[in-house]
Design a protein around this motif. Structure first.
Motif, PDB file in Angstrom:
ATOM      1  N   ALA A 104       0.837  -1.210   0.000  1.00  0.00           N
ATOM      2  CA  ALA A 104       0.000   0.000   0.000  1.00  0.00           C
ATOM      3  C   ALA A 104       0.866   1.253   0.000  1.00  0.00           C
ATOM      4  O   ALA A 104       0.595   2.223  -0.732  1.00  0.00           O
ATOM      5  N   GLU A 105       1.931   1.261   0.811  1.00  0.00           N
ATOM      6  CA  GLU A 105       2.836   2.408   0.840  1.00  0.00           C
ATOM      7  C   GLU A 105       3.559   2.576  -0.499  1.00  0.00           C
ATOM      8  O   GLU A 105       3.782   3.704  -0.958  1.00  0.00           O
ATOM      9  N   ALA A 143      -9.038   6.901  -7.810  1.00  0.00           N
ATOM     10  CA  ALA A 143      -8.226   5.696  -8.002  1.00  0.00           C
ATOM     11  C   ALA A 143      -9.139   4.482  -8.076  1.00  0.00           C
ATOM     12  O   ALA A 143     -10.043   4.318  -7.249  1.00  0.00           O
ATOM     13  N   LEU A 144      -8.889   3.636  -9.063  1.00  0.00           N
ATOM     14  CA  LEU A 144      -9.610   2.377  -9.223  1.00  0.00           C
ATOM     15  C   LEU A 144      -8.655   1.255  -8.844  1.00  0.00           C
ATOM     16  O   LEU A 144      -7.628   1.059  -9.487  1.00  0.00           O
ATOM     17  N   THR A 155      -4.549  -0.766   0.727  1.00  0.00           N
ATOM     18  CA  THR A 155      -4.239   0.318  -0.207  1.00  0.00           C
ATOM     19  C   THR A 155      -5.380   1.315  -0.276  1.00  0.00           C
ATOM     20  O   THR A 155      -5.157   2.534  -0.274  1.00  0.00           O
ATOM     21  N   ALA A 156      -6.609   0.825  -0.326  1.00  0.00           N
ATOM     22  CA  ALA A 156      -7.769   1.719  -0.355  1.00  0.00           C
ATOM     23  C   ALA A 156      -7.810   2.613   0.879  1.00  0.00           C
ATOM     24  O   ALA A 156      -8.049   3.825   0.791  1.00  0.00           O
ATOM     25  N   ARG A 157      -7.545   2.028   2.041  1.00  0.00           N
ATOM     26  CA  ARG A 157      -7.584   2.820   3.279  1.00  0.00           C
ATOM     27  C   ARG A 157      -6.494   3.890   3.284  1.00  0.00           C
ATOM     28  O   ARG A 157      -6.736   5.039   3.705  1.00  0.00           O
ATOM     29  N   LEU A 158      -5.297   3.543   2.806  1.00  0.00           N
ATOM     30  CA  LEU A 158      -4.207   4.514   2.804  1.00  0.00           C
ATOM     31  C   LEU A 158      -4.471   5.640   1.810  1.00  0.00           C
ATOM     32  O   LEU A 158      -4.232   6.815   2.112  1.00  0.00           O
ATOM     33  N   LEU A 159      -4.965   5.293   0.624  1.00  0.00           N
ATOM     34  CA  LEU A 159      -5.235   6.339  -0.373  1.00  0.00           C
ATOM     35  C   LEU A 159      -6.394   7.226   0.051  1.00  0.00           C
ATOM     36  O   LEU A 159      -6.383   8.438  -0.212  1.00  0.00           O
ATOM     37  N   ARG A 160      -7.379   6.669   0.709  1.00  0.00           N
ATOM     38  CA  ARG A 160      -8.461   7.496   1.254  1.00  0.00           C
ATOM     39  C   ARG A 160      -7.917   8.485   2.286  1.00  0.00           C
ATOM     40  O   ARG A 160      -8.375   9.626   2.376  1.00  0.00           O
ATOM     41  N   ALA A 161      -6.933   8.035   3.063  1.00  0.00           N
ATOM     42  CA  ALA A 161      -6.388   8.883   4.125  1.00  0.00           C
ATOM     43  C   ALA A 161      -5.707  10.134   3.591  1.00  0.00           C
ATOM     44  O   ALA A 161      -5.600  11.137   4.309  1.00  0.00           O
ATOM     45  N   VAL A 162      -5.242  10.093   2.328  1.00  0.00           N
ATOM     46  CA  VAL A 162      -4.617  11.281   1.740  1.00  0.00           C
ATOM     47  C   VAL A 162      -5.594  12.027   0.845  1.00  0.00           C
ATOM     48  O   VAL A 162      -5.197  12.916   0.086  1.00  0.00           O
ATOM     49  N   MET A 164      -7.847  10.767  -1.522  1.00  0.00           N
ATOM     50  CA  MET A 164      -8.235  10.252  -2.827  1.00  0.00           C
ATOM     51  C   MET A 164      -9.599   9.583  -2.751  1.00  0.00           C
ATOM     52  O   MET A 164     -10.014   9.084  -1.697  1.00  0.00           O
ATOM     53  N   ARG A 165     -10.280   9.564  -3.863  1.00  0.00           N
ATOM     54  CA  ARG A 165     -11.577   8.892  -3.966  1.00  0.00           C
ATOM     55  C   ARG A 165     -11.368   7.514  -4.580  1.00  0.00           C
ATOM     56  O   ARG A 165     -10.721   7.387  -5.613  1.00  0.00           O
ATOM     57  N   ILE A 166     -11.927   6.506  -3.941  1.00  0.00           N
ATOM     58  CA  ILE A 166     -11.579   5.123  -4.251  1.00  0.00           C
ATOM     59  C   ILE A 166     -12.797   4.328  -4.709  1.00  0.00           C
ATOM     60  O   ILE A 166     -13.885   4.446  -4.143  1.00  0.00           O
ATOM     61  N   GLU A 167     -12.610   3.521  -5.730  1.00  0.00           N
ATOM     62  CA  GLU A 167     -13.543   2.460  -6.089  1.00  0.00           C
ATOM     63  C   GLU A 167     -12.722   1.200  -6.357  1.00  0.00           C
ATOM     64  O   GLU A 167     -11.494   1.260  -6.517  1.00  0.00           O
ATOM     65  N   GLY A 168     -13.409   0.059  -6.379  1.00  0.00           N
ATOM     66  CA  GLY A 168     -12.713  -1.200  -6.573  1.00  0.00           C
ATOM     67  C   GLY A 168     -13.224  -1.972  -7.764  1.00  0.00           C
ATOM     68  O   GLY A 168     -14.292  -1.679  -8.316  1.00  0.00           O
ATOM     69  N   VAL A 169     -12.461  -2.974  -8.155  1.00  0.00           N
ATOM     70  CA  VAL A 169     -12.875  -3.962  -9.160  1.00  0.00           C
ATOM     71  C   VAL A 169     -12.620  -5.338  -8.556  1.00  0.00           C
ATOM     72  O   VAL A 169     -11.521  -5.619  -8.083  1.00  0.00           O
ATOM     73  N   GLY A 170     -13.652  -6.172  -8.551  1.00  0.00           N
ATOM     74  CA  GLY A 170     -13.531  -7.509  -7.994  1.00  0.00           C
ATOM     75  C   GLY A 170     -14.325  -8.512  -8.810  1.00  0.00           C
ATOM     76  O   GLY A 170     -14.838  -8.199  -9.887  1.00  0.00           O
ATOM     77  N   ARG A 171     -14.451  -9.714  -8.280  1.00  0.00           N
ATOM     78  CA  ARG A 171     -15.172 -10.765  -9.013  1.00  0.00           C
ATOM     79  C   ARG A 171     -16.631 -10.407  -9.215  1.00  0.00           C
ATOM     80  O   ARG A 171     -17.218 -10.705 -10.253  1.00  0.00           O
ATOM     81  N   THR A 172     -17.240  -9.794  -8.201  1.00  0.00           N
ATOM     82  CA  THR A 172     -18.669  -9.467  -8.283  1.00  0.00           C
ATOM     83  C   THR A 172     -18.885  -8.007  -7.914  1.00  0.00           C
ATOM     84  O   THR A 172     -18.184  -7.457  -7.049  1.00  0.00           O
TER      85      THR A 172
END
Length: 323
Positions: A104-105, A143-144, A155-162, A164-172
């Motif tokens: 994440a760092e 960030a996706l 990584t999502a938690r760290l980028l949110r802390a600075v 950034m707006r976060i979304e993910g891509v996963g199986r479902t």
């Protein structure tokens, strides 16, 4: 498990894990390199893949007549899994959790390096050039994160802390995820990448993710977007990526993993100024080998006690289920 002490084979390349004196007190341990694995595996109850990129297990599978458990000193298990192992009753565990924060760092470092054009500053310093220019802010950048396992979540938690707006891509696909908010299905990646400034690849390498980012996905990204790959090189079509970077289809990339490692000297990626290249080291922060060793020692203790093992891999999915 053997009637007396369990038999453990340790497949290693260079150094051994520092927990081995403790393990030797409870097990018969056979230390081998890949060329010797076929002679050591008969009668073994457990196998530690300290040489975690080795694919030697498939070659000696016919000799694994007593094997019950394989532990991999890595998060990814794509180098290990093959049909015979998947169809067997052998339990596979990995080293999930060890690399979450370091990777994440590393991702945040890559984002900052590209946003603030640190490579450009280093080039100008080398050439003795004083040139004022503007750089990008990352607060409110999108960030996706492709891969919603434990590394993706950290990584999502760290980028949110600075900021950034976060979304993910996963199986479902799903909404209201605690770390990602919205998670898009992998099949829909081409339709959503264009909304993001950074696309971060952290997914495990499986049949579903191999080649996920191809020329059409790259073409759908913003011209100002950057790609970061800390997952596996095969998640990306490398030739299409080199073309996209050289032609300005996307603005840049930070790449820690490649289809062939070490990255061949003939790769065009070496010669692109909008690419940051590192040697598959994003998770290897100081003390990582000691942490890998401690995790195996914990799991070995659980194994000998008949307790539930940590980080059991779903061999069909190719990773440890759960967020």
């Amino acid at each position: 498990m053997s009637a007396a002490r369990p038999v453990l084979v340790v497949l290693y390349k260079d150094d051994l894990p520092d927990c081995m004196p403790l393990i030797e007190a409870a097990a018969e341990v056979r230390y081998v390199r890949a060329a010797e694995l076929a002679t050591a595996i008969p009668g073994a109850d457990a196998l530690l893949l300290w040489d975690f990129f080795s694919s030697a297990v498939e070659d000696v599978w016919a000799h694994a007549d007593s094997l019950r458990w394989i532990h991999v000193a890595a998060a990814g298990v794509d180098k290990l899994l093959f049909d015979g192992l998947r169809q067997s009753g052998v339990v596979v565990t990995n080293s999930r959790g060890i690399f979450d924060r370091p990777i994440a760092e590393f991702v945040l470092g890559g984002i900052l390096a590209m946003a603030k054009d640190l490579p450009g500053s280093l080039r100008r310093q080398r050439d003795g050039v004083w040139e004022h220019r503007e750089t990008d802010r990352i607060d409110n950048a999108n960030a996706l994160i492709v891969g919603t396992g434990s590394i993706g979540r950290e990584t999502a938690r760290l980028l949110r802390a600075v900021g950034m707006r976060i979304e993910g891509v996963g199986r479902t696909a799903r909404t209201n995820d605690a770390d990602f908010g919205t998670v898009h299905a992998s099949a829909d990646i081409e339709s959503v990448v264009g909304e993001h400034d950074y696309v971060v690849l952290i997914a495990p390498l499986t049949d579903a993710t191999r080649g996920l980012v191809d020329a059409s996905v790259l073409a759908a990204m913003k011209p100002s977007a950057r790609l970061i790959n800390v997952g596996r090189g095969e998640l990306v079509h490398e030739g299409a990526l080199a073309d996209a970077l050289s032609q300005g289809v996307i603005a840049g990339a930070a790449l820690d993993v490649f289809s062939t490692e070490p990255l061949p000297a003939t790769s065009p990626l070496w010669r692109l100024e909008n690419v940051l290249i590192s040697a598959h080291l994003s998770g290897d922060a100081a003390g990582w080998l000691e942490r890998l060793s401690a995790l195996f020692a914990d799991n070995f203790g659980r194994y000998t006690a008949g307790a539930e093992l940590l980080n059991v891999v779903d061999k069909e999915l190719g990773f440890v289920p759960g967020g």
